[in-house]
Design a protein around this motif. Structure first.
Motif, PDB file in Angstrom:
ATOM      1  N   GLY A   9       0.814  -1.278   0.433  1.00 41.90           N
ATOM      2  CA  GLY A   9       0.101  -0.181   0.132  1.00 41.90           C
ATOM      3  C   GLY A   9       0.930   1.146   0.293  1.00 41.90           C
ATOM      4  N   SER A  10       0.418   2.983  -0.006  1.00 46.08           N
ATOM      5  CA  SER A  10       1.395   3.330  -0.039  1.00 46.08           C
ATOM      6  C   SER A  10       1.638   4.402   1.526  1.00 46.08           C
ATOM      7  N   ARG A  94      -0.590  -7.106  -5.067  1.00 48.96           N
ATOM      8  CA  ARG A  94      -0.929  -6.189  -5.356  1.00 48.96           C
ATOM      9  C   ARG A  94      -0.681  -5.033  -6.589  1.00 48.96           C
ATOM     10  N   VAL A  96      -2.406  -1.961  -8.106  1.00 52.01           N
ATOM     11  CA  VAL A  96      -3.615  -0.669  -7.954  1.00 52.01           C
ATOM     12  C   VAL A  96      -3.589  -0.489  -9.245  1.00 52.01           C
ATOM     13  N   HIS A 126       1.893   4.589  -5.985  1.00 54.45           N
ATOM     14  CA  HIS A 126       1.834   2.993  -6.393  1.00 54.45           C
ATOM     15  C   HIS A 126       2.055   2.546  -6.836  1.00 54.45           C
ATOM     16  N   ASP A 151      -6.661  -3.821  -8.372  1.00 54.19           N
ATOM     17  CA  ASP A 151      -7.194  -3.122  -7.646  1.00 54.19           C
ATOM     18  C   ASP A 151      -9.006  -1.919  -8.074  1.00 54.19           C
ATOM     19  N   PHE A 182     -10.669   1.949  -7.273  1.00 59.85           N
ATOM     20  CA  PHE A 182      -9.215   0.900  -6.605  1.00 59.85           C
ATOM     21  C   PHE A 182      -9.854   0.513  -5.548  1.00 59.85           C
ATOM     22  N   HIS A 183      -8.770  -0.247  -4.510  1.00 54.00           N
ATOM     23  CA  HIS A 183      -9.610  -0.879  -3.167  1.00 54.00           C
ATOM     24  C   HIS A 183     -10.379  -2.029  -3.746  1.00 54.00           C
ATOM     25  N   HIS A 209     -13.698   1.811   3.525  1.00 54.79           N
ATOM     26  CA  HIS A 209     -12.750   1.452   3.209  1.00 54.79           C
ATOM     27  C   HIS A 209     -11.209   3.013   3.582  1.00 54.79           C
ATOM     28  N   ASN A 212      -4.956   4.122   4.310  1.00 53.13           N
ATOM     29  CA  ASN A 212      -3.817   5.446   4.650  1.00 53.13           C
ATOM     30  C   ASN A 212      -4.849   6.252   3.346  1.00 53.13           C
ATOM     31  N   GLY A 213      -5.007   5.203   2.290  1.00 51.18           N
ATOM     32  CA  GLY A 213      -5.744   5.875   1.593  1.00 51.18           C
ATOM     33  C   GLY A 213      -7.480   5.288   1.802  1.00 51.18           C
ATOM     34  N   MET A 229     -13.038   7.068  -5.937  1.00 54.96           N
ATOM     35  CA  MET A 229     -11.814   7.280  -6.396  1.00 54.96           C
ATOM     36  C   MET A 229     -11.702   6.887  -8.017  1.00 54.96           C
ATOM     37  N   PRO A 233      -5.483   7.140  -7.795  1.00 57.00           N
ATOM     38  CA  PRO A 233      -6.669   7.204  -6.623  1.00 57.00           C
ATOM     39  C   PRO A 233      -6.417   8.413  -5.758  1.00 57.00           C
ATOM     40  N   ARG A 242      -3.643  12.695   0.468  1.00 55.35           N
ATOM     41  CA  ARG A 242      -4.332  13.416  -0.128  1.00 55.35           C
ATOM     42  C   ARG A 242      -5.281  13.286   0.022  1.00 55.35           C
TER      43      ARG A 242
END
Ligand SMILES: Nc1ncnc2c1ncn2[C@@H]1O[C@H](COP(=O)(O)OP(=O)(O)O)[C@@H](O)[C@H]1O
Ligand SMILES: CC(=O)OP(=O)(O)O
Ligand SMILES: [Mg+2]
Length: 398
Positions: A9-10, A94, A96, A126, A151, A182-183, A209, A212-213, A229, A233, A242
């Protein structure tokens, strides 16, 4: 068959090693706060039904370095779980951003890597780190199949009225400018858990969700029909660093009147905004600490964060024409009970009534936290992107 899953992830790397097809985790762990003070690794192995956890504090400046330390933990010392690299048959990554190219798990080759690279500028926090993790895994597990799970895949069901922007068609046809979302792996996993729990074949779910994002998705009968998103993202909810939605006029203004460059604008909106920009830290735990010390900026950051989520719940209630369940998931969604309470406060018009006691007593498994008579069920569902990725990998390879 051992499948190692790497979820970068970020701000973190999460990983799990599964014995398939048993779906049994052999080890799991996470590297958190990458690139900020206080980074740490938590590595847990499950030998013969026991559990052994190792925690290590060390500043980890980037994802490549973090992953190398994780791979050393897998193969060195008393609790090593792989004897040689060939013990890993596949690595699930994963990734993104997959654009419109990928609707499912994909075997990684040079062409796929080029596609992931092409999308660097659309997911700058990402895709470059996902790519780096693929390279490190290819070097370490040279005999393993490398698989990408995107994602964006779950959101390929979003209808045109929601995925097209109101700009001329040429920009969609020539430049692929549309909502991707995303996600998706997380929204898919938690909504499937919720659908099983609800026991209904027809369902209207809003999945929130908050990591962090952060993103929120409207899910009708198991399919994503809209998400916050968009092209990258960056839009929608306020996040760790963000901005989420912002009027594009702000960008024109800063370019015209303050001479901002493309790079400065990208840095501002991707890396210096959100909780960090408004409240002084990208990490919700730090924000909570600051608020307890009486910090007004951190308090405002929390208010903005919760308000934006509430607004999206309202709009997705309209899009779905009703809601059966709202799901909270990911780092903040699973751990920050005060944020869940702030979001659900004064949503009784929509039929959302939180039970503060149940909310307080949530313990790491799917839990209903709404009042018994609440029309809308509020659920906390721990996400497990790694489990979902391992299953998709296994299905692809068999
Ligand atoms: N106990 C906690 N209380 C509040 N926030 C938490 C807690 N644990 C983790 N978080 C927050 O979760 C966020 C990270 O979520 P996570 O899903 O791990 O992120 P990502 O996968 O996007 O890197 C951080 O803002 C962190 O502060
Ligand atoms: C897409 C995205 O924002 O991912 P993460 O929350 O892991 O940064
Ligand atoms: Mg995440």
């Amino acid at each position: 068959m051992n499948i190692l899953v790497i979820n970068s992830g970020s701000s973190s790397i999460k990983y799990q090693l599964f014995k398939m097809p048993l779906q049994q985790p052999v080890c799991s762990g996470l590297v958190e706060r990458i690139g900020i003070e206080g980074s740490f690794i938590k590595h847990t192995v499950y030998p013969n039904g026991e559990k052994y956890t190792l925690e290590k504090d060390a500043f980890i400046s980037n994802h490549g370095e973090g992953l190398k330390q994780v791979l050393a933990l897998l193969s060195e010392g008393e609790h090593a779980i792989i004897a040689k690299p060939e013990d890993i048959v596949a690595v699930g990554h994963r990734v993104v951003h997959g654009g419109e190219h990928f609707a499912g798990a994909t075997l990684i080759n040079d062409e796929v890597k080029q596609q992931i690279k092409k999308l660097f500028s659309l997911a700058p926090l990402h895709n470059p780190v996902n790519y780096k993790c693929i390279e490190v895994a290819e070097q370490t597990f040279f005999a393993a199949k490398q698989v990408a799970v995107f994602d964006t895949a779950f959101h390929q069901s979003i209808p045109q009225q929601a995925y097209r922007y109101a700009i001329p068609e040429w920009y969609y046809k020539e430049h692929g400018i549309r909502v991707y979302g995303f996600h998706g792996t997380s929204h898919k996993y938690v909504s499937e858990q919720a659908i099983k729990w609800l026991g209904k074949s027809e369902s209207k779910i809003i999945s929130v969700h908050l990591g962090n994002g952060c993103s929120i998705t409207a899910i009708k009968n198991g399919k994503s029909i809209d998400t916050s998103m968009g092209f990258g993202p960056l839009s929608g909810l306020m996040m760790g660093t963000r901005s989420g939605d912002i009027d594009p006029s702000v960008i024109f203004h800063l370019m015209e009147h303050s001479g901002y460059t493309l790079e400065q604008l990208s840095t501002l909106l991707n890396k210096q905004s959100g909780l960090l920009g408004v409240g002084g830290s990208s990490d919700m735990r730090d924000i909570r600490k600051l608020v307890n010390e009486g910090n007004e900026a951190a308090k405002l950051a929390l208010e903005l964060y919760a308000y934006r989520i509430k607004k999206f719940i309202g709009s997705y209630a309209a899009v779905l024409n009703g809601i059966d369940a709202v799901i909270f998931t990911a780092g903040v969604g699973e751990n920050d009970l005060d944020m869940r309470a702030a979001v659900c406060d004064e949503l009784s018009y929509l039929g959302i009534q939180l039970d503060l006691n149940k909310n307080r007593n949530y313990k790491s498994q799917l839990t209903e936290i709404s009042q018994t008579n609440s029309k809308v069920k509020v659920l906390v569902v721990p996400t497990n992107e790694e489990y979902e990725i391992a299953n998709q990998c296994f299905n692809l390879l068999n």
